[in-house]
Design a protein around this motif. Structure first.
Motif: not given
Length: 285
Positions: A132-146, A258-265
């Motif tokens: 998952v990378d920054e190209e994926y639009p925000g999808r907040p699921e909590t008030a914190y994330s929002l 074992n690479e991170t699946l939150l992309s840091i590229e």
């Protein structure tokens, strides 16, 4: 001088130490004092705009030289730590106050802690693709994330108002101190213990490195970066983890076992970020 809000937190403590080690003058602005009593600190409630702009202007011997930038880490740091409306109001208002006070004082270098949760955490449903990378639009699921997504949106408008300003939001993964690494082998018996953030983490020292690199960047404008460690928390390979929890999720590109699946590229490419710490090294030592 760099003002660090939230200097008493996990990322804040590491950030202050890292900035000082690299020759920066700092002051921690927080409701709680930093762990190191030698670090200058002033107690400020950032939900109060008057206190915020006053603190960024001058505080006797604490903030007595020209403020060159703000590292904004202060927040209610996770869902559930307060009622939802309190989390949203506290985080959104304090971030607005920081951005607006900086604008009025012409402090144009701001780095702030957004969150991995903007990517759709916890992943109760499969992510759209991995990594998952920054190209994926925000999808907040909590008030914190929002609240964090609102901060990212505010940053865009503040930088539109003043194109010379830089406001970089770092979507920090789950911050870990090395003392926590002894817990990691216990995750291996059940992939679902940590699938909520795709088994990612960020060593506090690498979070501090990313903050400093973002601060030192000469770029302007609003941008966001996923910040995680190069590896994940599990010993099992990614293919086995994904087959167990998210079978069939599309692979955006090839990745290591074992690479991170939150992309840091993007952080690597734009900021020169490269994680230096791993729980595997700590375990081996």
């Amino acid at each position: 001088m760099i003002i660090v809000t939230g200097g008493s937190g996990q990322a804040g403590r590491a950030c202050l130490k890292d900035l000082i080690a690299h020759g920066h003058e700092v002051c921690s602005v927080d409701l709680a004092p930093p762990a190191d009593p030698s670090i200058r600190h002033s107690r400020v409630d950032l939900t109060d705009y008057g206190q915020t702009i006053a603190a960024f202007s001058a505080i006797d011997d604490r903030v007595s030289s020209q403020v060159t930038g703000i590292v904004h880490l202060a927040a209610i740091r996770a869902p559930g730590l307060a009622p939802n409306h309190v989390i949203f109001e506290t985080n959104t208002v304090s971030t607005y106050n920081v951005f607006e006070a900086a604008r009025q004082l012409k402090i144009r270098n701001i780095v702030w802690a957004s969150s991995e949760t903007v990517l759709g955490l916890p992943f109760a449903n499969p992510p759209p693709y991995v990594p998952v990378d920054e190209e994926y639009p925000g999808r907040p699921e909590t008030a914190y994330s929002l609240s964090k997504l609102m901060g990212e949106e505010m940053a865009k408008q503040f930088c539109r108002w003043d194109p010379e300003t830089k406001i970089f939001g770092l979507r920090l993964s789950n911050v870990m101190d090395p003392e926590r690494y002894a817990e990691f082998p216990g995750f291996d018996d059940d992939p679902r213990k940590r699938n909520w953030n795709l088994w990612a983490y960020i060593d506090a020292r690498d979070a501090a490195q990313a903050i400093r690199l973002a601060f030192d960047s000469k770029l302007t404008g609003a941008d966001v970066f996923v910040i995680a460690n190069a590896d994940g928390v599990m010993s099992q390979p990614n293919d086995a983890l994904l087959d167990a929890v998210y079978p069939g999720v599309p692979h955006k590109r090839a990745f290591g076992p074992n690479e991170t699946l939150l992309s840091i590229e993007k952080a690597r490419r734009v900021l020169g970020y490269e994680p230096r710490h791993s729980w595997r090294d700590h375990k081996a030592g």
